[in-house]
Design an enzyme around this catalytic site. Sequence first.
Site, PDB file in Angstrom:
ATOM      1  N   GLY A 218       0.876  -1.039   0.097  1.00  0.00           N
ATOM      2  CA  GLY A 218       0.008  -0.087  -0.094  1.00  0.00           C
ATOM      3  C   GLY A 218       0.758   1.281  -0.013  1.00  0.00           C
TER       4      GLY A 218
ATOM      5  N   GLU B  74      -3.206   2.340   5.736  1.00  0.00           N
ATOM      6  CA  GLU B  74      -3.051   3.306   4.725  1.00  0.00           C
ATOM      7  C   GLU B  74      -4.043   4.570   5.157  1.00  0.00           C
ATOM      8  OE1 GLU B  74      -0.571   3.153   2.812  1.00  0.00           O
ATOM      9  OE2 GLU B  74      -0.308   1.065   3.210  1.00  0.00           O
TER      10      GLU B  74
END
Length: 183
Positions: free
Chosen positions: A49, A144
Site C-alpha cells: 500500500g 493506509e
Amino acid sequence: MSILKVARIGHPVVRTPARDLTLAEIRSPEIQKLVDDMIETMHEYEGVGLAAPQIHVGLRLAVLEVPAFDERAEQAVPLLVLVNPRVTPLGKQKVEGAEGCLSIPGLRGTVPRFQKLRLEALDRHGEPYAVEAQDFFARVIQHECDHLGGEVYLDRMHGMRSLAFNEEMDRHRAHDDEDESTE
Ligand code: NI
C-alpha cells in the site's frame, strides 16, 4: 509513469493530516497520473500500500494491492484506489499482526487492528464504492488510512518491545509462520 520518492518519518508531510479531493481534482489529468505513479511506486518498492502523504502530496488518496502469491500476506488484497476514504470498524474485535512501512524502512512491529471493517471511498474516477474487509485486507486499509491522518503504525503499537529490524527478525526467527507485513 514515474517512480516517486518516498518520504520517511521526520519529513513533516508524513505527520500532516491530508485533505479531501474535489471531484474536479480527482478527474484531472494530474491526479490520474499521480494515481498511476503511486501504483508504479508501490510495485517498485514491493509495498502492499502507499498513501499520498508518503510521496509528499497532502491529499486523502491511497493505493493498495497484495497479489495472492505474496508470501507476506495471508490473503490477497485487490488493487484498490482509495479517494477520500472513510473507515467504520465492524465490531470491536482487534487482532495483532506485524506491519512495516516504506516511510519507516527496515523495521516492523506488532500492531493491533480492527479485524473487520467497512470502507467507503471514491474510486479513481470519483465513483463511490463500499467494501467490507477483514483480517489482512482490513489491516492494510487501516494502515493506509492512518497515513492520511498523519499517523503511522508506531502510534498504534501497545509498546515498542516488538519493534525489530527486518534483517534481525529474518535471521533469528525460527520458521515463524506468523509473519505478515504491511507497507
Ligand atoms: Ni506505511
